[in-house]
Design an enzyme around this catalytic site. Sequence first.
Site, short mmCIF file in Angstrom:
data_model
loop_
_atom_site.label_atom_id
_atom_site.label_comp_id
_atom_site.label_asym_id
_atom_site.label_seq_id
_atom_site.Cartn_x
_atom_site.Cartn_y
_atom_site.Cartn_z
N ILE A 1 0.82 -1.21 0.00
CA ILE A 1 0.00 0.00 0.00
C ILE A 1 0.86 1.26 0.00
O ILE A 1 1.97 1.26 0.54
CB ILE A 1 -0.98 -0.01 1.21
CG1 ILE A 1 -1.98 1.15 1.13
CG2 ILE A 1 -0.23 -0.05 2.53
CD1 ILE A 1 -3.17 1.02 2.08
N CYS A 2 0.33 2.30 -0.63
CA CYS A 2 0.91 3.64 -0.60
C CYS A 2 2.29 3.66 -1.26
O CYS A 2 2.40 3.43 -2.45
CB CYS A 2 0.93 4.13 0.84
SG CYS A 2 1.12 5.91 1.02
#
Length: 189
Positions: free
Chosen positions: A112-113
């Site tokens: 994620i991210c």
Amino acid sequence: MTKQSLTGKRIAFLATDGFEQVELTKPWEAIKAAGAEVVLVSPKDGSIQGMNHDEKADTFEVDQNVASVSAEDFDGLVLPGGVANPDALRTCEDSVSFVRDFFKQHKPVAAICHGPWTLIEADVVRDRKVTSWPSLKTDLKNAGAQWVDEECVCDEGLVTSRNPDDLPAFCDKAIEEFAEGKHAEQSAG
């Protein structure tokens, strides 16, 4: 949707200082609640520093050093974001090899991210549909990925999301992929 069970599964979380705390704690809680054993792996022994954006948050005790573990020991991998965390991980050969080995063994990975920075270094995003924090778009495209701006993307066991707002969808999809297990099309470059 039927609640997925991860009973009997071991899921590694790879992180070091500077990880976005909620991107570790929310998936950790959800995956643990689904029955998995969760293990914090790091290139650093002792504790690692979480962040709430640009402010220091809590510290977390590392369970195992990445130099002493193998992807064979786990059923899946989670890569939280934060800026400093994946930037440090992608310069650590043990961490990069650990990530690459999940793909070689066709095991699900969730990032994620800024987490996909480590995937780029492992050379495992070529010809894959992914998402990330927007500033990684060009890096991912240059590494051969098809970048899209979507809440959660899954490409043959590789789950990616953009930011903490996407965590509910990210956690649900990661659990689904970890429950499913190996993916024949999941491979390293």
